[in-house]
Design a protein around this motif. Structure first.
Motif, PDB file in Angstrom:
ATOM      1  N   LYS A  13       0.831  -1.210   0.000  1.00  0.00           N
ATOM      2  CA  LYS A  13       0.000   0.000   0.000  1.00  0.00           C
ATOM      3  C   LYS A  13       0.865   1.260   0.000  1.00  0.00           C
ATOM      4  N   ALA A  14       1.934   1.249   0.784  1.00  0.00           N
ATOM      5  CA  ALA A  14       2.811   2.425   0.875  1.00  0.00           C
ATOM      6  C   ALA A  14       3.495   2.672  -0.464  1.00  0.00           C
ATOM      7  N   GLN A  15       3.985   1.590  -1.091  1.00  0.00           N
ATOM      8  CA  GLN A  15       4.659   1.737  -2.386  1.00  0.00           C
ATOM      9  C   GLN A  15       3.693   2.260  -3.437  1.00  0.00           C
ATOM     10  N   GLU A  16       2.454   1.764  -3.372  1.00  0.00           N
ATOM     11  CA  GLU A  16       1.434   2.222  -4.338  1.00  0.00           C
ATOM     12  C   GLU A  16       1.206   3.722  -4.177  1.00  0.00           C
ATOM     13  N   GLU A  17       1.132   4.190  -2.917  1.00  0.00           N
ATOM     14  CA  GLU A  17       0.883   5.618  -2.680  1.00  0.00           C
ATOM     15  C   GLU A  17       2.059   6.467  -3.173  1.00  0.00           C
ATOM     16  N   ILE A  18       3.266   6.030  -2.879  1.00  0.00           N
ATOM     17  CA  ILE A  18       4.450   6.796  -3.308  1.00  0.00           C
ATOM     18  C   ILE A  18       4.530   6.837  -4.833  1.00  0.00           C
ATOM     19  N   ASP A  19       4.295   5.701  -5.472  1.00  0.00           N
ATOM     20  CA  ASP A  19       4.349   5.663  -6.943  1.00  0.00           C
ATOM     21  C   ASP A  19       3.311   6.598  -7.549  1.00  0.00           C
ATOM     22  N   VAL A  22       4.276  10.544  -5.957  1.00  0.00           N
ATOM     23  CA  VAL A  22       5.623  11.073  -6.219  1.00  0.00           C
ATOM     24  C   VAL A  22       6.159  10.590  -7.569  1.00  0.00           C
ATOM     25  N   GLY A  23       5.815   9.369  -7.922  1.00  0.00           N
ATOM     26  CA  GLY A  23       6.366   8.789  -9.143  1.00  0.00           C
ATOM     27  C   GLY A  23       7.764   8.257  -8.892  1.00  0.00           C
ATOM     28  N   ARG A  24       8.479   7.940  -9.964  1.00  0.00           N
ATOM     29  CA  ARG A  24       9.793   7.305  -9.796  1.00  0.00           C
ATOM     30  C   ARG A  24      10.927   8.141 -10.380  1.00  0.00           C
ATOM     31  N   THR A  25      10.626   9.428 -10.699  1.00  0.00           N
ATOM     32  CA  THR A  25      11.676  10.236 -11.331  1.00  0.00           C
ATOM     33  C   THR A  25      12.198  11.327 -10.410  1.00  0.00           C
ATOM     34  N   ARG A  26      11.643  11.436  -9.192  1.00  0.00           N
ATOM     35  CA  ARG A  26      12.131  12.463  -8.264  1.00  0.00           C
ATOM     36  C   ARG A  26      11.998  11.966  -6.828  1.00  0.00           C
ATOM     37  N   GLN A  27      12.625  12.713  -5.889  1.00  0.00           N
ATOM     38  CA  GLN A  27      12.500  12.405  -4.470  1.00  0.00           C
ATOM     39  C   GLN A  27      11.230  13.067  -3.932  1.00  0.00           C
ATOM     40  N   PRO A  28      10.610  12.503  -2.882  1.00  0.00           N
ATOM     41  CA  PRO A  28       9.500  13.219  -2.239  1.00  0.00           C
ATOM     42  C   PRO A  28      10.025  14.458  -1.521  1.00  0.00           C
ATOM     43  N   MET A  33       3.657  15.948   1.480  1.00  0.00           N
ATOM     44  CA  MET A  33       3.229  15.325   2.737  1.00  0.00           C
ATOM     45  C   MET A  33       1.714  15.149   2.831  1.00  0.00           C
ATOM     46  N   GLU A  34       0.975  16.211   2.502  1.00  0.00           N
ATOM     47  CA  GLU A  34      -0.482  16.146   2.618  1.00  0.00           C
ATOM     48  C   GLU A  34      -1.085  15.089   1.714  1.00  0.00           C
ATOM     49  N   SER A  35      -0.386  14.803   0.631  1.00  0.00           N
ATOM     50  CA  SER A  35      -0.905  13.827  -0.325  1.00  0.00           C
ATOM     51  C   SER A  35      -0.433  12.408  -0.018  1.00  0.00           C
ATOM     52  N   LEU A  36       0.282  12.233   1.101  1.00  0.00           N
ATOM     53  CA  LEU A  36       0.798  10.907   1.456  1.00  0.00           C
ATOM     54  C   LEU A  36       0.271  10.464   2.830  1.00  0.00           C
TER      55      LEU A  36
END
Ligand code: HEM
Length: 128
Positions: A13-19, A22-28, A33-36
């Motif tokens: 679930k956490a990986q799904e939210e980050i992907d 944030v995606g995979r081309t930049r750092q969070p 924060m509000e969107s995670l």
């Protein structure tokens, strides 16, 4: 790492939210924060489930005190039992269960700031 190995569904679930956010081309960054919310809940649950400093660090009382009938002379070494508080079943039902969901929804668990210690010597790194 241990929490993620023991709870692959949480990791998924956490990986799904980050992907998704944030995606995979930049750092969070802090703007994300509000969107995670799930990641936020996951971090809170990690600090509750296995506080990094279960007894914090030693404090010392300047003046004598009495706590629940126990006399504490001035200059005693005092440790806060942080992990006992984080495992309070009244505040965190089934406390050994690693469940970020307890921090989400309309009736979230009460905040647990204790992982960073107490009072004037509280961890200044907590905001990082
Ligand atoms: C999850 C991460 C962290 C946890 C759980 C944590 C936890 C703690 C705890 C329990 C204390 C003792 C507080 C007390 O005496 O009551 C402490 C002190 C301290 N922490 Fe952290 N810490 C974390 C990250 C950091 C970071 C990132 C920094 C610096 C960038 C930092 C710097 C300090 C310092 C300087 C103290 C000593 C403060 C003092 O004695 O006045 N910590 N931390």
């Amino acid at each position: 790492l241990v929490a993620m190995l023991l709870n692959p569904e949480v990791l998924r679930k956490a990986q799904e939210e980050i992907d998704r956010v944030v995606g995979r081309t930049r750092q969070p960054d802090f703007g994300d924060m509000e969107s995670l919310p799930y990641m936020d809940a996951l971090c809170k649950e990690i600090l509750r489930w296995r506080p990094i400093g279960p007894l914090g660090v030693a404090h010392s009382n300047i003046v004598e005190d009495v706590y629940e009938g126990m006399y504490i002379p001035a200059g005693s070494k005092v440790y806060a039992n942080i992990e006992l508080m984080s495992k309070d079943p009244m505040a965190y039902p089934n406390p050994e269960e690693f469940r970020p969901e307890r921090w989400l929804g309309p009736d979230p668990a009460p905040a647990f700031p204790g992982a960073f210690g107490f009072g004037r010597r509280q961890c200044p790194g907590k905001h990082i």
